[in-house]
Design a protein around this motif. Structure first.
Motif, PDB file in Angstrom:
ATOM      1  N   LEU A   5     -11.846  38.156  33.528  1.00 51.58           N
ATOM      2  CA  LEU A   5     -12.517  39.270  32.856  1.00 51.58           C
ATOM      3  C   LEU A   5     -13.654  38.781  31.963  1.00 51.58           C
ATOM      4  N   GLU A   6     -13.481  37.624  31.331  1.00 52.15           N
ATOM      5  CA  GLU A   6     -14.565  37.036  30.528  1.00 52.15           C
ATOM      6  C   GLU A   6     -15.741  36.654  31.431  1.00 52.15           C
ATOM      7  N   ALA A   7     -15.455  36.102  32.596  1.00 52.56           N
ATOM      8  CA  ALA A   7     -16.522  35.762  33.549  1.00 52.56           C
ATOM      9  C   ALA A   7     -17.281  37.022  33.965  1.00 52.56           C
ATOM     10  N   ALA A   8     -16.570  38.104  34.209  1.00 51.02           N
ATOM     11  CA  ALA A   8     -17.221  39.368  34.577  1.00 51.02           C
ATOM     12  C   ALA A   8     -18.123  39.851  33.452  1.00 51.02           C
ATOM     13  N   SER A   9     -17.656  39.733  32.218  1.00 52.49           N
ATOM     14  CA  SER A   9     -18.461  40.136  31.071  1.00 52.49           C
ATOM     15  C   SER A   9     -19.740  39.309  30.987  1.00 52.49           C
ATOM     16  N   ARG A  10     -19.636  38.009  31.268  1.00 47.52           N
ATOM     17  CA  ARG A  10     -20.820  37.142  31.225  1.00 47.52           C
ATOM     18  C   ARG A  10     -21.786  37.438  32.367  1.00 47.52           C
ATOM     19  N   LEU A  11     -21.283  38.047  33.443  1.00 46.21           N
ATOM     20  CA  LEU A  11     -22.153  38.486  34.533  1.00 46.21           C
ATOM     21  C   LEU A  11     -22.864  39.786  34.189  1.00 46.21           C
ATOM     22  N   GLY A  12     -22.521  40.367  33.040  1.00 51.79           N
ATOM     23  CA  GLY A  12     -23.132  41.632  32.643  1.00 51.79           C
ATOM     24  C   GLY A  12     -22.322  42.827  33.112  1.00 51.79           C
ATOM     25  N   TRP A  13     -21.042  42.619  33.416  1.00 47.86           N
ATOM     26  CA  TRP A  13     -20.164  43.687  33.891  1.00 47.86           C
ATOM     27  C   TRP A  13     -19.090  43.958  32.848  1.00 47.86           C
ATOM     28  N   PRO A  14     -19.377  44.737  31.811  1.00 50.97           N
ATOM     29  CA  PRO A  14     -18.363  44.997  30.797  1.00 50.97           C
ATOM     30  C   PRO A  14     -17.190  45.808  31.341  1.00 50.97           C
ATOM     31  N   ALA A  15     -17.429  46.560  32.404  1.00 47.08           N
ATOM     32  CA  ALA A  15     -16.359  47.323  33.060  1.00 47.08           C
ATOM     33  C   ALA A  15     -16.299  46.869  34.514  1.00 47.08           C
ATOM     34  N   CYS A  16     -15.130  46.382  34.921  1.00 49.11           N
ATOM     35  CA  CYS A  16     -15.006  45.878  36.288  1.00 49.11           C
ATOM     36  C   CYS A  16     -13.622  46.193  36.830  1.00 49.11           C
ATOM     37  N   THR A  33       1.155  18.274  27.125  1.00 45.51           N
ATOM     38  CA  THR A  33       0.433  17.721  28.276  1.00 45.51           C
ATOM     39  C   THR A  33      -0.914  18.435  28.394  1.00 45.51           C
ATOM     40  N   PRO A  34      -2.033  17.724  28.180  1.00 45.35           N
ATOM     41  CA  PRO A  34      -3.337  18.375  28.298  1.00 45.35           C
ATOM     42  C   PRO A  34      -3.667  18.697  29.764  1.00 45.35           C
ATOM     43  N   TYR A  35      -4.179  19.888  29.978  1.00 46.40           N
ATOM     44  CA  TYR A  35      -4.560  20.355  31.305  1.00 46.40           C
ATOM     45  C   TYR A  35      -6.019  20.795  31.308  1.00 46.40           C
ATOM     46  N   SER A  36      -6.636  20.708  32.469  1.00 47.83           N
ATOM     47  CA  SER A  36      -7.969  21.264  32.686  1.00 47.83           C
ATOM     48  C   SER A  36      -7.820  22.527  33.524  1.00 47.83           C
ATOM     49  N   LEU A  37      -8.599  23.539  33.195  1.00 49.62           N
ATOM     50  CA  LEU A  37      -8.641  24.772  33.981  1.00 49.62           C
ATOM     51  C   LEU A  37     -10.006  24.879  34.626  1.00 49.62           C
ATOM     52  N   ASN A  38     -10.040  25.437  35.827  1.00 48.14           N
ATOM     53  CA  ASN A  38     -11.294  25.589  36.552  1.00 48.14           C
ATOM     54  C   ASN A  38     -11.320  26.981  37.157  1.00 48.14           C
ATOM     55  N   LEU A  39     -12.363  27.729  36.850  1.00 52.89           N
ATOM     56  CA  LEU A  39     -12.590  29.040  37.446  1.00 52.89           C
ATOM     57  C   LEU A  39     -13.797  28.901  38.355  1.00 52.89           C
ATOM     58  N   GLN A  40     -13.606  29.107  39.647  1.00 55.92           N
ATOM     59  CA  GLN A  40     -14.707  29.038  40.605  1.00 55.92           C
ATOM     60  C   GLN A  40     -15.055  30.458  41.031  1.00 55.92           C
ATOM     61  N   VAL A  41     -16.352  30.771  41.051  1.00 53.87           N
ATOM     62  CA  VAL A  41     -16.812  32.084  41.488  1.00 53.87           C
ATOM     63  C   VAL A  41     -17.818  31.924  42.616  1.00 53.87           C
ATOM     64  N   THR A  42     -17.782  32.860  43.557  1.00 52.16           N
ATOM     65  CA  THR A  42     -18.702  32.866  44.689  1.00 52.16           C
ATOM     66  C   THR A  42     -19.166  34.293  44.947  1.00 52.16           C
ATOM     67  N   MET A  43     -20.419  34.460  45.329  1.00 53.34           N
ATOM     68  CA  MET A  43     -20.945  35.783  45.653  1.00 53.34           C
ATOM     69  C   MET A  43     -20.315  36.283  46.939  1.00 53.34           C
ATOM     70  N   GLU A  44     -19.941  37.556  46.942  1.00 56.42           N
ATOM     71  CA  GLU A  44     -19.423  38.238  48.117  1.00 56.42           C
ATOM     72  C   GLU A  44     -20.084  39.605  48.169  1.00 56.42           C
ATOM     73  N   ASP A  45     -19.964  40.297  49.277  1.00 55.50           N
ATOM     74  CA  ASP A  45     -20.534  41.636  49.387  1.00 55.50           C
ATOM     75  C   ASP A  45     -19.943  42.554  48.327  1.00 55.50           C
ATOM     76  N   GLY A  46     -20.788  43.032  47.417  1.00 57.35           N
ATOM     77  CA  GLY A  46     -20.367  43.995  46.412  1.00 57.35           C
ATOM     78  C   GLY A  46     -19.590  43.439  45.240  1.00 57.35           C
ATOM     79  N   GLY A  47     -19.463  42.123  45.152  1.00 57.68           N
ATOM     80  CA  GLY A  47     -18.702  41.567  44.038  1.00 57.68           C
ATOM     81  C   GLY A  47     -18.773  40.060  44.004  1.00 57.68           C
ATOM     82  N   VAL A  48     -17.826  39.474  43.288  1.00 53.98           N
ATOM     83  CA  VAL A  48     -17.766  38.027  43.122  1.00 53.98           C
ATOM     84  C   VAL A  48     -16.325  37.581  43.384  1.00 53.98           C
ATOM     85  N   GLY A  49     -16.154  36.645  44.303  1.00 56.41           N
ATOM     86  CA  GLY A  49     -14.831  36.087  44.548  1.00 56.41           C
ATOM     87  C   GLY A  49     -14.492  35.091  43.454  1.00 56.41           C
ATOM     88  N   PHE A  50     -13.213  34.953  43.151  1.00 58.03           N
ATOM     89  CA  PHE A  50     -12.799  33.981  42.138  1.00 58.03           C
ATOM     90  C   PHE A  50     -11.551  33.240  42.587  1.00 58.03           C
TER      91      PHE A  50
END
Length: 86
Positions: A5-16, A33-50
């Motif tokens: 949802l934060e990624a959507a907000s940064r894309l300019g989509w406050p409502a998604c 135990t320290p962990y790394s998180l990774n959010l990958q996004v890709t353009m798709e028709d009409g939206g963004v895959g994650f």
């Protein structure tokens, strides 16, 4: 999901809307135990895959936890992401 949802907000989509969300494995972060998180996004028709991944900071064992599509609630809110650097 808050990260998506934060990624959507940064894309300019406050409502998604999240579509086709698949939780593959619970994201459990063991204490101390320290962990790394990774959010990958890709353009798709009409939206963004994650996809959301995690791995211990001292390893390369990335696990896929969730995937789906983010869609803006308004059609005119869709904007094109820049092409990734090659």
């Amino acid at each position: 999901i808050a990260t998506v949802l934060e990624a959507a907000s940064r894309l300019g989509w406050p409502a998604c809307r999240l579509r086709d969300v698949e939780i593959r494995e619970a994201l459990v972060l063991p204490e101390g135990t320290p962990y790394s998180l990774n959010l990958q996004v890709t353009m798709e028709d009409g939206g963004v895959g994650f996809e959301i991944y995690s791995a211990p900071q001292d390893g390369d064992d990335w696990k896929l936890h969730a995937s789906g599509t983010i869609e803006p609630l308004r059609e005119e809110a869709v904007r094109v992401l820049p092409e990734p650097a090659q």
